[in-house]
Design a protein around this motif. Structure first.
Motif, PDB file in Angstrom:
ATOM      1  N   PHE A  48       0.668  -1.245   0.097  1.00 19.82           N
ATOM      2  CA  PHE A  48      -0.094   0.078  -0.063  1.00 19.82           C
ATOM      3  C   PHE A  48       0.871   1.306  -0.047  1.00 19.82           C
ATOM      4  O   PHE A  48       0.664   2.027  -0.668  1.00 19.82           O
ATOM      5  N   ILE A  49       2.013   1.475   0.952  1.00 26.63           N
ATOM      6  CA  ILE A  49       2.790   2.457   0.658  1.00 26.63           C
ATOM      7  C   ILE A  49       3.596   2.727  -0.587  1.00 26.63           C
ATOM      8  O   ILE A  49       3.512   3.617  -1.001  1.00 26.63           O
ATOM      9  N   ALA A  50       3.965   1.413  -1.051  1.00 27.86           N
ATOM     10  CA  ALA A  50       4.745   1.559  -2.348  1.00 27.86           C
ATOM     11  C   ALA A  50       3.660   2.218  -3.657  1.00 27.86           C
ATOM     12  O   ALA A  50       4.092   2.866  -4.263  1.00 27.86           O
ATOM     13  N   ALA A  51       2.381   1.569  -3.475  1.00 34.01           N
ATOM     14  CA  ALA A  51       1.440   2.016  -4.347  1.00 34.01           C
ATOM     15  C   ALA A  51       1.114   3.369  -4.121  1.00 34.01           C
ATOM     16  O   ALA A  51       1.068   4.152  -5.263  1.00 34.01           O
ATOM     17  N   TYR A  52       0.962   3.656  -2.984  1.00 30.27           N
ATOM     18  CA  TYR A  52       0.667   5.270  -2.794  1.00 30.27           C
ATOM     19  C   TYR A  52       1.819   6.135  -3.096  1.00 30.27           C
ATOM     20  O   TYR A  52       1.595   7.335  -3.847  1.00 30.27           O
ATOM     21  N   ILE A  53       3.102   5.971  -3.029  1.00 33.28           N
ATOM     22  CA  ILE A  53       4.165   6.594  -3.571  1.00 33.28           C
ATOM     23  C   ILE A  53       4.113   6.720  -4.961  1.00 33.28           C
ATOM     24  O   ILE A  53       4.597   7.740  -5.614  1.00 33.28           O
ATOM     25  N   ILE A  54       3.796   5.514  -5.530  1.00 37.85           N
ATOM     26  CA  ILE A  54       3.896   5.636  -7.215  1.00 37.85           C
ATOM     27  C   ILE A  54       2.632   6.408  -7.587  1.00 37.85           C
ATOM     28  O   ILE A  54       2.774   7.001  -8.743  1.00 37.85           O
ATOM     29  N   CYS A  55       1.676   6.179  -7.014  1.00 41.79           N
ATOM     30  CA  CYS A  55       0.579   7.035  -7.511  1.00 41.79           C
ATOM     31  C   CYS A  55       0.768   8.558  -7.119  1.00 41.79           C
ATOM     32  O   CYS A  55       0.465   9.437  -8.151  1.00 41.79           O
ATOM     33  N   LEU A  56       1.298   8.914  -6.034  1.00 34.94           N
ATOM     34  CA  LEU A  56       1.621  10.193  -5.854  1.00 34.94           C
ATOM     35  C   LEU A  56       2.566  10.696  -7.013  1.00 34.94           C
ATOM     36  O   LEU A  56       2.347  11.910  -7.432  1.00 34.94           O
ATOM     37  N   TYR A  57       3.718   9.999  -7.381  1.00 30.44           N
ATOM     38  CA  TYR A  57       4.780  10.363  -7.977  1.00 30.44           C
ATOM     39  C   TYR A  57       4.283  10.423  -9.510  1.00 30.44           C
ATOM     40  O   TYR A  57       4.569  11.262 -10.242  1.00 30.44           O
ATOM     41  N   PHE A  58       3.511   9.560  -9.843  1.00 31.60           N
ATOM     42  CA  PHE A  58       3.144   9.467 -11.397  1.00 31.60           C
ATOM     43  C   PHE A  58       1.717  10.262 -11.368  1.00 31.60           C
ATOM     44  O   PHE A  58       1.015   9.884 -12.685  1.00 31.60           O
ATOM     45  N   GLN A  59       1.200  10.737 -10.498  1.00 33.53           N
ATOM     46  CA  GLN A  59      -0.178  11.320 -10.468  1.00 33.53           C
ATOM     47  C   GLN A  59      -1.222  10.202 -11.045  1.00 33.53           C
ATOM     48  O   GLN A  59      -2.068  10.936 -11.941  1.00 33.53           O
ATOM     49  N   ILE A  60      -1.222   9.056 -10.277  1.00 37.56           N
ATOM     50  CA  ILE A  60      -2.280   8.220 -10.989  1.00 37.56           C
ATOM     51  C   ILE A  60      -3.622   8.357  -9.914  1.00 37.56           C
ATOM     52  O   ILE A  60      -3.380   8.206  -8.750  1.00 37.56           O
ATOM     53  N   ASP A  61      -4.499   8.896 -10.715  1.00 39.21           N
ATOM     54  CA  ASP A  61      -5.841   9.416  -9.824  1.00 39.21           C
ATOM     55  C   ASP A  61      -7.008   8.332 -10.562  1.00 39.21           C
ATOM     56  O   ASP A  61      -7.504   9.072 -11.375  1.00 39.21           O
ATOM     57  N   PHE A  62      -7.175   7.168 -10.085  1.00 37.13           N
ATOM     58  CA  PHE A  62      -8.577   6.712 -10.697  1.00 37.13           C
ATOM     59  C   PHE A  62      -9.714   7.227 -10.469  1.00 37.13           C
ATOM     60  O   PHE A  62     -10.751   7.259 -11.307  1.00 37.13           O
ATOM     61  N   LEU A  63      -9.882   7.911  -9.406  1.00 37.27           N
ATOM     62  CA  LEU A  63     -11.177   8.644  -9.166  1.00 37.27           C
ATOM     63  C   LEU A  63     -11.494   9.664 -10.201  1.00 37.27           C
ATOM     64  O   LEU A  63     -12.586   9.837 -10.722  1.00 37.27           O
ATOM     65  N   ASN A  64     -10.463  10.562 -10.573  1.00 32.52           N
ATOM     66  CA  ASN A  64     -10.413  11.319 -11.674  1.00 32.52           C
ATOM     67  C   ASN A  64     -10.842  10.754 -13.177  1.00 32.52           C
ATOM     68  O   ASN A  64     -11.410  11.104 -13.662  1.00 32.52           O
ATOM     69  N   VAL A  65     -10.095   9.708 -13.049  1.00 28.16           N
ATOM     70  CA  VAL A  65     -10.066   8.844 -14.403  1.00 28.16           C
ATOM     71  C   VAL A  65     -11.768   8.502 -14.598  1.00 28.16           C
ATOM     72  O   VAL A  65     -12.183   8.563 -15.822  1.00 28.16           O
ATOM     73  N   ILE A  66     -12.102   8.025 -13.281  1.00 25.31           N
ATOM     74  CA  ILE A  66     -13.704   7.346 -13.511  1.00 25.31           C
ATOM     75  C   ILE A  66     -14.569   8.745 -13.797  1.00 25.31           C
ATOM     76  O   ILE A  66     -15.423   8.565 -14.447  1.00 25.31           O
ATOM     77  N   ARG A  67     -14.442   9.646 -13.083  1.00 20.39           N
ATOM     78  CA  ARG A  67     -15.058  10.939 -13.308  1.00 20.39           C
ATOM     79  C   ARG A  67     -15.001  11.372 -14.586  1.00 20.39           C
ATOM     80  O   ARG A  67     -16.037  11.828 -15.182  1.00 20.39           O
ATOM     81  N   LEU A  68     -13.759  11.678 -15.237  1.00 19.72           N
ATOM     82  CA  LEU A  68     -13.717  12.051 -16.650  1.00 19.72           C
ATOM     83  C   LEU A  68     -14.350  11.218 -17.693  1.00 19.72           C
ATOM     84  O   LEU A  68     -15.074  11.482 -18.523  1.00 19.72           O
ATOM     85  N   HIS A  69     -14.276   9.723 -17.471  1.00 17.61           N
ATOM     86  CA  HIS A  69     -15.011   8.775 -18.113  1.00 17.61           C
ATOM     87  C   HIS A  69     -16.452   9.062 -18.148  1.00 17.61           C
ATOM     88  O   HIS A  69     -17.165   9.093 -19.184  1.00 17.61           O
TER      89      HIS A  69
END
Length: 194
Positions: A168-189
């Protein structure tokens, strides 16, 4: 907040997918047992899909080594009638607590990750190329074999849970660094669909 939710999605999707495949495998076994016999079901699910069993165990070993763990025993196809196991990989973790937890998580989820990836790549290759029939049939068999064994046993889930916080910590760092935001992707979709 969205990056935390995205990290949570990444952390949970792998074991959920692995358990789903596990239950589909069990369903296939039950259906084959009812149609024919338990012996036929056992043969089809476990022995006619040996490439998937070997891929499963190779996946465990590969991610154990890639994450820095030590593989202490590797038996890619070693049926055990007592436990029902078809093969196994034993490994020893090393390094910091965080590293050891990641090794447990990635090694235990390896068949799901690499089995899904291998199946997608094989399917994409077959779909995007003219593959002769005599190669296509073994390819379909290989994809089926890999998918049916791209699961997580309950033992794998137990090992994964030891290090899920590190994932979870590694995924959070990756999401933060690469700005991975699934909620925004879903919203835009959803907005694009309107």
């Amino acid at each position: 907040m969205n990056y935390l939710i995205s990290a949570l999605i990444i952390t949970l999707i792998i074991p959920i997918w692995g358990l789903l495949i596990y239950f589909l495998n069990k369903l296939l076994y039950i259906l084959l047992s009812k149609i024919s016999s338990e012996k036929v079901a056992m043969t089809v699910v476990n022995y006619l899909t040996i490439p998937g069993v070997i891929h499963h165990e190779l996946s465990h070993a590969a991610l154990a080594l890639l994450t820095g763990a030590i593989v202490t025993e590797f038996k890619p196809f070693w049926p055990d009638k007592t436990s029902g196991s078809l093969g196994h990989v034993n490994f020893s973790t090393r390094g910091s607590l965080f590293t050891r937890c990641l090794q447990c998580t990635f090694t235990s989820t390896a068949p799901v990750i690499l089995g899904t990836l291998s199946s997608i790549l094989l399917f994409a290759y077959a779909a995007n190329n003219t593959v002769p029939f005599y190669i296509l049939v073994p390819m379909i068999y290989l994809i089926f074999s890999i998918i049916i064994h791209a699961s997580m046993s309950f033992a794998d889930v137990k090992i994964m849970l030891k290090g899920i916080w590190a994932l979870f910590i590694a995924a959070y760092i990756i999401c933060l660094y690469f700005q991975i935001d699934f909620l925004n992707v879903i919203r835009l979709h959803l907005i694009a669909q309107l």
